[in-house]
Design a protein around this motif. Structure first.
Motif, mmCIF file in Angstrom:
data_model
loop_
_atom_site.group_PDB
_atom_site.id
_atom_site.type_symbol
_atom_site.label_atom_id
_atom_site.label_comp_id
_atom_site.label_asym_id
_atom_site.label_seq_id
_atom_site.Cartn_x
_atom_site.Cartn_y
_atom_site.Cartn_z
ATOM 1 N N GLU A 101 -6.741 3.901 -6.714
ATOM 2 C CA GLU A 101 -7.227 2.547 -6.439
ATOM 3 C C GLU A 101 -7.005 1.621 -7.631
ATOM 4 N N ASP A 102 -7.252 2.120 -8.834
ATOM 5 C CA ASP A 102 -7.196 1.271 -10.025
ATOM 6 C C ASP A 102 -5.779 0.960 -10.482
ATOM 7 N N HIS A 103 -4.785 1.772 -10.069
ATOM 8 C CA HIS A 103 -3.423 1.587 -10.556
ATOM 9 C C HIS A 103 -2.443 1.194 -9.454
ATOM 10 N N LEU A 104 -2.944 0.846 -8.289
ATOM 11 C CA LEU A 104 -2.060 0.397 -7.215
ATOM 12 C C LEU A 104 -1.397 -0.932 -7.552
ATOM 13 N N GLY A 105 -2.118 -1.806 -8.227
ATOM 14 C CA GLY A 105 -1.569 -3.126 -8.545
ATOM 15 C C GLY A 105 -1.269 -3.915 -7.287
ATOM 16 N N ASP A 106 -0.100 -4.546 -7.255
ATOM 17 C CA ASP A 106 0.301 -5.343 -6.097
ATOM 18 C C ASP A 106 1.111 -4.540 -5.079
ATOM 19 N N ALA A 107 1.297 -3.259 -5.332
ATOM 20 C CA ALA A 107 2.113 -2.440 -4.440
ATOM 21 C C ALA A 107 1.388 -2.185 -3.120
ATOM 22 N N ALA A 108 2.169 -1.749 -2.130
ATOM 23 C CA ALA A 108 1.598 -1.437 -0.815
ATOM 24 C C ALA A 108 1.107 -0.009 -0.736
ATOM 25 N N ALA A 109 1.654 0.870 -1.562
ATOM 26 C CA ALA A 109 1.295 2.284 -1.503
ATOM 27 C C ALA A 109 1.434 2.917 -2.874
ATOM 28 N N ALA A 110 0.678 3.984 -3.063
ATOM 29 C CA ALA A 110 0.725 4.710 -4.335
ATOM 30 C C ALA A 110 0.837 6.200 -4.067
ATOM 31 N N ALA A 111 1.778 6.831 -4.740
ATOM 32 C CA ALA A 111 1.963 8.279 -4.649
ATOM 33 C C ALA A 111 1.174 8.963 -5.755
ATOM 34 N N SER A 112 0.747 10.188 -5.482
ATOM 35 C CA SER A 112 0.013 10.990 -6.452
ATOM 36 C C SER A 112 0.955 11.931 -7.195
ATOM 37 N N THR A 138 10.517 14.845 -9.008
ATOM 38 C CA THR A 138 9.618 15.168 -10.106
ATOM 39 C C THR A 138 9.768 14.178 -11.259
ATOM 40 N N GLN A 139 10.530 13.101 -10.995
ATOM 41 C CA GLN A 139 10.675 12.020 -11.959
ATOM 42 C C GLN A 139 10.542 10.695 -11.223
ATOM 43 N N THR A 140 10.192 9.664 -11.954
ATOM 44 C CA THR A 140 10.139 8.321 -11.393
ATOM 45 C C THR A 140 11.414 7.579 -11.759
ATOM 46 N N PRO A 141 11.810 6.545 -10.990
ATOM 47 C CA PRO A 141 11.080 5.960 -9.864
ATOM 48 C C PRO A 141 11.267 6.779 -8.596
ATOM 49 N N VAL A 142 10.414 6.505 -7.603
ATOM 50 C CA VAL A 142 10.486 7.210 -6.334
ATOM 51 C C VAL A 142 10.743 6.207 -5.211
ATOM 52 N N PHE A 143 11.449 6.689 -4.197
ATOM 53 C CA PHE A 143 11.696 5.868 -3.010
ATOM 54 C C PHE A 143 10.422 5.708 -2.195
ATOM 55 N N GLY A 144 9.685 6.797 -2.038
ATOM 56 C CA GLY A 144 8.480 6.771 -1.217
ATOM 57 C C GLY A 144 7.432 7.723 -1.747
ATOM 58 N N PHE A 145 6.367 7.850 -0.992
ATOM 59 C CA PHE A 145 5.265 8.732 -1.370
ATOM 60 C C PHE A 145 5.347 10.034 -0.587
ATOM 61 N N CYS A 146 4.828 11.089 -1.169
ATOM 62 C CA CYS A 146 4.669 12.343 -0.447
ATOM 63 C C CYS A 146 3.377 12.252 0.351
ATOM 64 N N GLY A 147 3.453 12.557 1.657
ATOM 65 C CA GLY A 147 2.289 12.424 2.512
ATOM 66 C C GLY A 147 1.168 13.390 2.193
ATOM 67 N N GLY A 148 1.408 14.345 1.294
ATOM 68 C CA GLY A 148 0.359 15.279 0.923
ATOM 69 C C GLY A 148 -0.807 14.638 0.213
ATOM 70 N N ALA A 149 -0.563 13.500 -0.462
ATOM 71 C CA ALA A 149 -1.633 12.800 -1.185
ATOM 72 C C ALA A 149 -1.125 11.412 -1.560
ATOM 73 N N ALA A 150 -1.565 10.398 -0.832
ATOM 74 C CA ALA A 150 -1.082 9.044 -1.081
ATOM 75 C C ALA A 150 -2.088 8.028 -0.583
ATOM 76 N N LEU A 151 -2.037 6.834 -1.156
ATOM 77 C CA LEU A 151 -2.893 5.713 -0.762
ATOM 78 C C LEU A 151 -2.020 4.575 -0.257
ATOM 79 N N ILE A 152 -2.424 3.972 0.868
ATOM 80 C CA ILE A 152 -1.651 2.895 1.499
ATOM 81 C C ILE A 152 -2.601 1.777 1.901
ATOM 82 N N ARG A 153 -2.154 0.540 1.754
ATOM 83 C CA ARG A 153 -2.954 -0.587 2.238
ATOM 84 C C ARG A 153 -2.988 -0.561 3.771
ATOM 85 N N THR A 154 -4.176 -0.510 4.330
ATOM 86 C CA THR A 154 -4.329 -0.321 5.770
ATOM 87 C C THR A 154 -3.682 -1.445 6.564
ATOM 88 N N ARG A 155 -3.912 -2.676 6.160
ATOM 89 C CA ARG A 155 -3.358 -3.799 6.916
ATOM 90 C C ARG A 155 -1.842 -3.746 6.936
#
Length: 301
Positions: A101-112, A138-155
């Protein structure tokens, strides 16, 4: 502190591992709503959920709809700013949700940061190969998040069309991330959001179904999200390999090179083609960045 996130845990026959997941969520430093979607488990999982002290909101489905189907179902029940995906074989560190939550910034989703039991990194997100395969990076940047643990803006998740529930499981995260990219949104990795992940506790990686879902959903994702030339090329390549396999004296032994499995994949693609192309048109209407630009930017890394 107001609750901003609904953590959605999908389980199916999770008796052996879901307690560790629930215990880790109960220890989180950030308040949240916990929603568990039980995919008709028949192994005693329901009893564990009923007596766990975290008192999760449990929605038991009448049949197993897979990870994607359960996430699609869950989205209609989320009323918080963020929707958080978490596998039932994952155990997050106590500050995991706070870090996301604290490091999402302006992004739509955050990967763990998903880790093996020994602390070695398993995934920081999803990458995209030149032929459209999603893979754990196992390195950044990433195209997307792994669905095993991720946060997404609901709207935003709802705005881009939600979760492709018909995928059952695999590639629902890559497809969702792809649609976020096409709609002009960013996805970040939060390496301090740490999760220990058993990986594949319910789906038997390497099994025939594992390969069937992966092959089918990769092609469906390409047909929905990739440039038309890339999608057509990969579908034609899959069909051509399938056609020549019976002529080979020594075909690979992996299940995804079994002719019967590949024919089933092609049959499912053909059956779903009208709805897939309709979804492609809807994705195009919501896009602000061209498919070619996204493909070039991320398959070249």
């Amino acid at each position: 502190m107001p609750i901003r996130s609904t953590v959605v845990v999908v389980t199916w026959r999770g008796r052996a591992h879901i307690t560790a997941c629930l215990d880790a969520l109960a220890a989180q430093t950030r308040p949240h709503r916990l929603l568990v979607i039980d995919n008709a488990s028949d192994d005693g999982t329901a009893a564990i959920l009923a007596r766990h002290p975290s008192s999760p909101d449990v929605r038991r489905l009448p049949r197993n709809t897979g990870y994607a189907g359960a996430m699609e179902h869950a989205l209609s029940a989320v009323d918080t700013e963020f929707t958080v995906w978490l596998n039932d074989d994952a155990a997050p560190a106590e500050d995991w949700l706070a870090e996301l939550e604290d490091h999402l910034g302006d992004a739509a989703a955050a990967a763990s940061r998903l880790e093996y039991a020994d602390g070695q990194v398993q995934s920081l997100g999803v990458g995209l190969t030149a032929d459209g395969h999603g893979y754990d990076r196992t390195q950044t940047p990433v195209f997307g998040f792994c669905g095993g643990a991720a946060l997404i803006r609901t709207r935003i998740l709802r705005d881009i069309g939600g979760v492709p529930g018909s995928f059952f499981c695999y590639y629902e995260d890559t497809d969702t991330a792809w649609r976020l990219r096409l709609a002009g949104h960013d996805i970040v990795t939060v390496p301090t959001a740490r999760v220990t992940h058993r990986h594949g506790a319910s789906t038997e990686p390497g099994s025939a179904n594992f390969h069937r879902w992966n092959e089918r959903n990769r092609l469906l994702t390409l047909l929905r999200c990739a440039p038309a030339t890339a999608a057509a090329r990969e579908l034609a390549r899959f069909a051509a390999i399938t056609a020549v396999l019976p002529l080979k004296r020594a075909a690979p032994e992996a299940p995804n090179f079994r002719v019967g499995l590949r024919c089933r994949v092609l049959s499912e693609i053909i059956t779903r083609l009208p709805s897939t192309l309709a979804a492609r048109r809807a994705i195009t209407r919501r896009s602000t960045i061209g498919r070619g630009a996204v493909w070039t930017a991320w398959t070249s890394r």
